[in-house]
Enzyme design. Structure first.
Site, PDB file in Angstrom:
ATOM      1  N   HIS A   1      36.951  43.330  50.004  1.00 25.95           N
ATOM      2  CA  HIS A   1      35.989  43.103  48.918  1.00 25.95           C
ATOM      3  C   HIS A   1      34.763  44.014  49.070  1.00 25.95           C
ATOM      4  CE1 HIS A   1      34.778  39.903  45.750  1.00 25.95           C
ATOM      5  NE2 HIS A   1      34.231  41.064  45.466  1.00 25.95           N
TER       6      HIS A   1
ATOM      7  N   ARG B   1      39.399  41.060  40.101  1.00 23.56           N
ATOM      8  CA  ARG B   1      39.431  39.664  40.524  1.00 23.56           C
ATOM      9  C   ARG B   1      40.822  39.370  41.074  1.00 23.56           C
ATOM     10  NH1 ARG B   1      34.906  40.157  40.549  1.00 23.56           N
ATOM     11  NH2 ARG B   1      33.231  39.078  39.435  1.00 23.56           N
TER      12      ARG B   1
END
Length: 304
Positions: free
Chosen positions: A267, A219
């Site tokens: 990502h 994250r």
């Protein structure tokens, strides 16, 4: 016959064929819809990007089945009182293991100096063996444990750290300091919670061996961006390969894009695959209909 509401419109094209096939394979006779009156819905297949944000009318719903591994964008929704599950997908796990293993080997072997070598420098320096390169993984859930297993199979000595006590890994503040002290390569795979935000701040970055490499496919908010840039500039951190960010897509003017010791990946470390994720969803619906406990149930107090 249960009614399953697929409430993630942007993902429907990926699941249109895969989810009915998985339900049939699991022996579930269900009505799968993309729109339905709330009083008719037994299960909601969900992604936090969904326009559905008010769960109050869904009083009949037995569970909300999230398609993402991360649930921080939904756990704080006060209207969500139904059981919530997160996605633990074999395909996602495989993708994460491949990304972490690949970038660990890249930095361990020093591949960049050969791949990007405009001066044609002949540098025959050999890297150490994997058994001489300690790796630490912060977050020993399903993903962290799978990565640890793969890296240990390559002879990397792996230290795991978890926020709470788990067999075979360190935990707590003292355990974190111990885990960081030996981490020539650090992998961050913790969920985003109030306790983990900015976990890797200036003080903790300073605990790493000088020149350590950081891999963050977990994250974005786990690492203090400014502290990381300062540690890179000072040489305390040798390189950071980052797959997740506070704002995505990463803004074009963000210094991570141009820093010579930062690699940005968009990502892509792990993605939910419709074929394998559909089987997880189908199994949870089967469990719900059979009165069995749901898989991967989210603990609201812990946030994951």
């Amino acid at each position: 016959m249960p009614t399953v509401l697929f409430a993630a419109p942007s993902l429907w094209p990926e699941y249109r064929d895969a989810l009915p096939a998985a339900l049939a394979e699991a022996g579930i006779d269900a009505t799968l819809v993309t729109e339905a009156a709330p009083e008719m819905v037994d299960y909601i297949v969900y992604a936090p990007s969904s326009p559905l944000q008010d769960f109050t009318p869904y009083r009949r719903t037995k569970a909300v089945l999230n398609l993402w591994a991360g649930v921080e964008r939904i756990t704080g929704n006060p209207t969500l009182t139904q059981p919530l599950t997160r996605m633990v997908d074999p395909g996602l796990t495989e993708g994460m293991v491949e990304w972490v293993t690949g970038h660990t080997l890249r930095h361990h072997l020093g591949m960049d100096r050969h791949i990007v070598n405009p001066g044609h420098v002949w540098d025959p320096t050999c890297p150490p063996l994997a058994r001489e390169r300690p790796v630490t993984i912060l977050g020993m859930g399903a993903l962290g444990s799978a990565c640890a297993t793969a890296l240990r199979a390559l002879n990397f000595p792996v230290t795991g750290w978890s926020r709470t006590a788990k067999p075979g890994c360190l935990h707590g503040e003292d355990g974190l300091a111990q885990a960081l002290a030996t981490a020539q390569i650090l992998v961050t795979l913790l969920p985003k919670t109030p306790e983990t935000e900015n976990l890797m701040n200036a003080d903790r970055l300073a605990l790493l061996p000088q020149g350590a490499v950081i891999l963050n496919p977990g994250r974005g908010p786990l690492i203090d961006d400014d502290a990381l840039l300062a540690a890179l500039d000072a040489g305390q951190i040798g390189h950071a390969t980052l797959d997740v960010f506070r704002v995505e897509p990463l803004p074009q003017d963000h210094p991570f894009w141009t820093h010579p010791r930062v690699t940005v990946t968009p990502h892509i470390a792990a993605d939910t695959r419709a074929l394998t994720a559909s089987k997880v969803i189908a199994e949870n619906i089967r469990r719900g209909e059979a009165g069995e406990p749901f898989l991967h149930l989210v603990d609201r107090a812990r946030g994951y």
